[in-house]
Design a protein around this motif. Sequence first.
Motif, PDB file in Angstrom:
ATOM      1  N   ALA A 328       0.844  -1.208   0.000  1.00  0.00           N
ATOM      2  CA  ALA A 328       0.000   0.000   0.000  1.00  0.00           C
ATOM      3  C   ALA A 328       0.874   1.251   0.000  1.00  0.00           C
ATOM      4  O   ALA A 328       0.578   2.237  -0.693  1.00  0.00           O
ATOM      5  CB  ALA A 328      -0.932  -0.015   1.208  1.00  0.00           C
ATOM      6  N   LEU A 329       1.972   1.214   0.760  1.00  0.00           N
ATOM      7  CA  LEU A 329       2.893   2.361   0.802  1.00  0.00           C
ATOM      8  C   LEU A 329       3.627   2.533  -0.539  1.00  0.00           C
ATOM      9  O   LEU A 329       3.828   3.662  -0.993  1.00  0.00           O
ATOM     10  CB  LEU A 329       3.902   2.198   1.948  1.00  0.00           C
ATOM     11  CG  LEU A 329       3.349   2.489   3.351  1.00  0.00           C
ATOM     12  CD1 LEU A 329       4.345   2.054   4.425  1.00  0.00           C
ATOM     13  CD2 LEU A 329       3.019   3.979   3.519  1.00  0.00           C
ATOM     14  N   VAL A 330       3.999   1.418  -1.163  1.00  0.00           N
ATOM     15  CA  VAL A 330       4.677   1.492  -2.461  1.00  0.00           C
ATOM     16  C   VAL A 330       3.784   2.229  -3.475  1.00  0.00           C
ATOM     17  O   VAL A 330       4.255   3.080  -4.237  1.00  0.00           O
ATOM     18  CB  VAL A 330       5.025   0.067  -2.997  1.00  0.00           C
ATOM     19  CG1 VAL A 330       5.561   0.145  -4.430  1.00  0.00           C
ATOM     20  CG2 VAL A 330       6.050  -0.610  -2.089  1.00  0.00           C
ATOM     21  N   VAL A 331       2.485   1.921  -3.443  1.00  0.00           N
ATOM     22  CA  VAL A 331       1.532   2.538  -4.377  1.00  0.00           C
ATOM     23  C   VAL A 331       1.347   4.031  -4.077  1.00  0.00           C
ATOM     24  O   VAL A 331       1.165   4.837  -4.984  1.00  0.00           O
ATOM     25  CB  VAL A 331       0.159   1.822  -4.310  1.00  0.00           C
ATOM     26  CG1 VAL A 331      -0.862   2.510  -5.203  1.00  0.00           C
ATOM     27  CG2 VAL A 331       0.315   0.376  -4.728  1.00  0.00           C
ATOM     28  N   ILE A 335       6.195   7.307  -8.967  1.00  0.00           N
ATOM     29  CA  ILE A 335       7.333   6.689  -9.661  1.00  0.00           C
ATOM     30  C   ILE A 335       8.557   7.572  -9.451  1.00  0.00           C
ATOM     31  O   ILE A 335       8.478   8.784  -9.586  1.00  0.00           O
ATOM     32  CB  ILE A 335       7.021   6.524 -11.163  1.00  0.00           C
ATOM     33  CG1 ILE A 335       5.917   5.469 -11.348  1.00  0.00           C
ATOM     34  CG2 ILE A 335       8.282   6.117 -11.945  1.00  0.00           C
ATOM     35  CD1 ILE A 335       5.389   5.358 -12.760  1.00  0.00           C
ATOM     36  N   GLY A 336       9.685   6.935  -9.081  1.00  0.00           N
ATOM     37  CA  GLY A 336      10.898   7.701  -8.806  1.00  0.00           C
ATOM     38  C   GLY A 336      10.981   8.135  -7.354  1.00  0.00           C
ATOM     39  O   GLY A 336      11.956   8.752  -6.938  1.00  0.00           O
ATOM     40  N   ASN A 373       8.105   6.571   0.346  1.00  0.00           N
ATOM     41  CA  ASN A 373       9.221   6.700  -0.604  1.00  0.00           C
ATOM     42  C   ASN A 373      10.299   5.654  -0.361  1.00  0.00           C
ATOM     43  O   ASN A 373      10.899   5.133  -1.309  1.00  0.00           O
ATOM     44  CB  ASN A 373       9.821   8.110  -0.540  1.00  0.00           C
ATOM     45  CG  ASN A 373       8.943   9.131  -1.252  1.00  0.00           C
ATOM     46  OD1 ASN A 373       8.156   8.770  -2.126  1.00  0.00           O
ATOM     47  ND2 ASN A 373       9.074  10.397  -0.885  1.00  0.00           N
ATOM     48  N   LEU A 374      10.557   5.310   0.916  1.00  0.00           N
ATOM     49  CA  LEU A 374      11.539   4.256   1.209  1.00  0.00           C
ATOM     50  C   LEU A 374      11.074   2.916   0.638  1.00  0.00           C
ATOM     51  O   LEU A 374      11.868   2.163   0.062  1.00  0.00           O
ATOM     52  CB  LEU A 374      11.750   4.121   2.724  1.00  0.00           C
ATOM     53  CG  LEU A 374      12.591   5.192   3.414  1.00  0.00           C
ATOM     54  CD1 LEU A 374      12.693   4.869   4.906  1.00  0.00           C
ATOM     55  CD2 LEU A 374      13.991   5.272   2.803  1.00  0.00           C
ATOM     56  N   CYS A 375       9.792   2.609   0.816  1.00  0.00           N
ATOM     57  CA  CYS A 375       9.244   1.334   0.316  1.00  0.00           C
ATOM     58  C   CYS A 375       9.308   1.291  -1.211  1.00  0.00           C
ATOM     59  O   CYS A 375       9.705   0.282  -1.809  1.00  0.00           O
ATOM     60  CB  CYS A 375       7.811   1.142   0.793  1.00  0.00           C
ATOM     61  SG  CYS A 375       7.683   0.927   2.583  1.00  0.00           S
ATOM     62  N   ARG A 376       8.916   2.402  -1.825  1.00  0.00           N
ATOM     63  CA  ARG A 376       8.952   2.469  -3.286  1.00  0.00           C
ATOM     64  C   ARG A 376      10.398   2.348  -3.795  1.00  0.00           C
ATOM     65  O   ARG A 376      10.683   1.641  -4.771  1.00  0.00           O
ATOM     66  CB  ARG A 376       8.360   3.803  -3.746  1.00  0.00           C
ATOM     67  CG  ARG A 376       8.398   4.009  -5.247  1.00  0.00           C
ATOM     68  CD  ARG A 376       7.062   3.786  -5.857  1.00  0.00           C
ATOM     69  NE  ARG A 376       7.163   3.507  -7.276  1.00  0.00           N
ATOM     70  CZ  ARG A 376       6.129   3.118  -8.013  1.00  0.00           C
ATOM     71  NH1 ARG A 376       4.936   2.950  -7.447  1.00  0.00           N
ATOM     72  NH2 ARG A 376       6.269   2.871  -9.287  1.00  0.00           N
ATOM     73  N   ALA A 377      11.318   3.055  -3.111  1.00  0.00           N
ATOM     74  CA  ALA A 377      12.710   3.098  -3.574  1.00  0.00           C
ATOM     75  C   ALA A 377      13.373   1.723  -3.547  1.00  0.00           C
ATOM     76  O   ALA A 377      14.187   1.398  -4.421  1.00  0.00           O
ATOM     77  CB  ALA A 377      13.511   4.091  -2.734  1.00  0.00           C
ATOM     78  N   VAL A 378      13.026   0.888  -2.556  1.00  0.00           N
ATOM     79  CA  VAL A 378      13.668  -0.435  -2.499  1.00  0.00           C
ATOM     80  C   VAL A 378      13.123  -1.351  -3.595  1.00  0.00           C
ATOM     81  O   VAL A 378      13.864  -2.118  -4.214  1.00  0.00           O
ATOM     82  CB  VAL A 378      13.568  -1.098  -1.099  1.00  0.00           C
ATOM     83  CG1 VAL A 378      12.154  -1.532  -0.747  1.00  0.00           C
ATOM     84  CG2 VAL A 378      14.524  -2.293  -1.019  1.00  0.00           C
ATOM     85  N   VAL A 379      11.815  -1.243  -3.893  1.00  0.00           N
ATOM     86  CA  VAL A 379      11.247  -2.059  -4.976  1.00  0.00           C
ATOM     87  C   VAL A 379      11.813  -1.598  -6.318  1.00  0.00           C
ATOM     88  O   VAL A 379      12.215  -2.415  -7.151  1.00  0.00           O
ATOM     89  CB  VAL A 379       9.700  -2.007  -4.970  1.00  0.00           C
ATOM     90  CG1 VAL A 379       9.132  -2.733  -6.194  1.00  0.00           C
ATOM     91  CG2 VAL A 379       9.152  -2.634  -3.697  1.00  0.00           C
ATOM     92  N   GLU A 380      11.882  -0.281  -6.517  1.00  0.00           N
ATOM     93  CA  GLU A 380      12.441   0.229  -7.773  1.00  0.00           C
ATOM     94  C   GLU A 380      13.920  -0.132  -7.898  1.00  0.00           C
ATOM     95  O   GLU A 380      14.374  -0.598  -8.953  1.00  0.00           O
ATOM     96  CB  GLU A 380      12.257   1.755  -7.860  1.00  0.00           C
ATOM     97  CG  GLU A 380      10.813   2.147  -8.113  1.00  0.00           C
ATOM     98  CD  GLU A 380      10.605   3.655  -8.286  1.00  0.00           C
ATOM     99  OE1 GLU A 380       9.520   4.028  -8.768  1.00  0.00           O
ATOM    100  OE2 GLU A 380      11.515   4.448  -7.947  1.00  0.00           O
ATOM    101  N   GLY A 381      14.672   0.043  -6.814  1.00  0.00           N
ATOM    102  CA  GLY A 381      16.117  -0.217  -6.856  1.00  0.00           C
ATOM    103  C   GLY A 381      16.441  -1.659  -7.219  1.00  0.00           C
ATOM    104  O   GLY A 381      17.331  -1.927  -8.041  1.00  0.00           O
ATOM    105  N   GLN A 482      11.758   5.319 -16.839  1.00  0.00           N
ATOM    106  CA  GLN A 482      13.017   5.431 -17.589  1.00  0.00           C
ATOM    107  C   GLN A 482      13.880   6.542 -16.971  1.00  0.00           C
ATOM    108  O   GLN A 482      15.090   6.376 -16.806  1.00  0.00           O
ATOM    109  CB  GLN A 482      12.715   5.729 -19.065  1.00  0.00           C
ATOM    110  CG  GLN A 482      13.945   5.862 -19.957  1.00  0.00           C
ATOM    111  CD  GLN A 482      14.808   4.603 -20.006  1.00  0.00           C
ATOM    112  OE1 GLN A 482      14.314   3.489 -19.869  1.00  0.00           O
ATOM    113  NE2 GLN A 482      16.110   4.773 -20.197  1.00  0.00           N
ATOM    114  N   GLN A 483      13.251   7.647 -16.596  1.00  0.00           N
ATOM    115  CA  GLN A 483      13.979   8.756 -15.955  1.00  0.00           C
ATOM    116  C   GLN A 483      14.596   8.300 -14.628  1.00  0.00           C
ATOM    117  O   GLN A 483      15.753   8.581 -14.331  1.00  0.00           O
ATOM    118  CB  GLN A 483      13.022   9.923 -15.680  1.00  0.00           C
ATOM    119  CG  GLN A 483      12.900  10.883 -16.840  1.00  0.00           C
ATOM    120  CD  GLN A 483      12.072  12.089 -16.426  1.00  0.00           C
ATOM    121  OE1 GLN A 483      10.960  11.946 -15.926  1.00  0.00           O
ATOM    122  NE2 GLN A 483      12.617  13.280 -16.629  1.00  0.00           N
ATOM    123  N   ALA A 484      13.782   7.587 -13.833  1.00  0.00           N
ATOM    124  CA  ALA A 484      14.264   7.104 -12.536  1.00  0.00           C
ATOM    125  C   ALA A 484      15.400   6.086 -12.735  1.00  0.00           C
ATOM    126  O   ALA A 484      16.364   6.048 -11.970  1.00  0.00           O
ATOM    127  CB  ALA A 484      13.122   6.481 -11.742  1.00  0.00           C
TER     128      ALA A 484
END
Length: 495
Positions: A328-331, A335-336, A373-381, A482-484
């Motif tokens: 839920a936090l990731v959503v 993006i980025g 943002n921390l949750c999103r950043a780890v999934v994106e990374g 793509q930017q991220a």
Amino acid sequence: MANQQLFLGIDCGTQGTKALILDTISGQVLGQGAAAHSMISGANGRREQDTQQWLDAFTQATHQALAAAGVDGQAILGIGVSGQQHGLVLLDEQGQVLRPAKLWCDTETTPENDRLLAHLGGEDGSLERLGVVIAPGYTVSKLLWTREQHPQVFERIARILLPHDFLNYWLTGRHCSEYGDASGTGYFNVRTRQWDVQLLQHIDPSGRLQAALPELIEAHRPVGRILPAIAEHLGINPKAVVASGGGDNMMGAIGTGNIQPGVITMSLGSSGTVYAYAAEPVVSPQPSVATFCSSSGGWLPLICTMNLTNATGAVRELLDLDIDAFNALVVQAPIGAEGVSMLPFLNGERVPALPHATGSLLGLTTTNLTRANLCRAVVEGTTFGLRYGLDLLRANGLQAQSIRLIGGGSKSPVWRQIVADIMDTTVICTEQSEAAALGAAIQAAWCHSGQQDGLAELCERCVKLDPASETRPVAAHVAASQQAYERYRQHVATL
């Protein structure tokens, strides 16, 4: 029940052993079982396992699967074994295991690997000679380490086996190996499909290692029949055929129907892997791409990242979140992640090639430092690492219309969308998430049939895609992702 043809698929991994019963007439998995293994961890990155645990877990998981399927073990026509790759199992003259198995995730032999790599002429020399660049996880450095650290054990070596070879030996009494799993030893030439005997003689001039090598067999050839005592112990038909088997990635390829060009399999497990079938051994000039052989008669160019659900799990634990709260936090985060980047190299990293890297958080400000943002950043990374690897495979000529997703992370619709957007490719899950165990069962049916060209038809029947999981990239997301990703590449470049 003449309208059933039953096969047992086994996947012996680091965490545990899974078993499943497949009926190849209906293409249905009828029952499953699982049992855990524990790890022996020590200083300097030692990661070993007691092989008896594998045998106990094999037995327990098989009994569970037979019970869950409600079938008579006497109806099982064949067994296929998938095993964790690279692990070293040493046997003496009597067939007794000499010491715990050193695993793929063991980094204690890094100095030995460095010396062997120098002997081969560095990464380029290794690629030219073997078709792969040897890494500390591979089997070859474990042999040199054993010779130096345990000379008395080394003197007694009569057989050198990989984990799946060892299980096949337990089942049949025969010492052999197939090309797929052998590709990850570091003393096998993936182009010519032969052992590199000179490299073993460099480690030990006496010829002991060469004499201890298993015989190589083709993927469609069975190892033999199960030993009567083991058949009784497992409650299985004593006429059951034991397939050639293979490494977990090779079996995962079969279990996702990745046996001809055009399909890419991506596994979101504790580590991440991306691989695709190739009909020719086109070795990439990139050391990160391992051009392994497949266990279906071709090749399986593959990249592996060391950090995936272990990194997302670490952030979840840190913030004390269950999987739903985490997703839920990731959503919630854009993006980025509003400029927050995580380089999730908690275990060092293989792709990008940064073995000594550590994890880092970059781009933090007073406004963007949020849980979301921390949750999103780890999934994106972690997903960017897979994108990096996919780009390397694409640069080597691989094309794919879609990505087949397996592993724990694939169960998350949120993560599936992120993968589709970052890769700019449609993703879909297979119905059976235990792809390696399924692939082992399908390979057992193939070996049992004696039809060298019958694998495609078996995959067609037994590998089912889950239409509800199909996720397409969204154009606006693709551009933002793509930017991220470019920002991630810049951060990696500074390392």
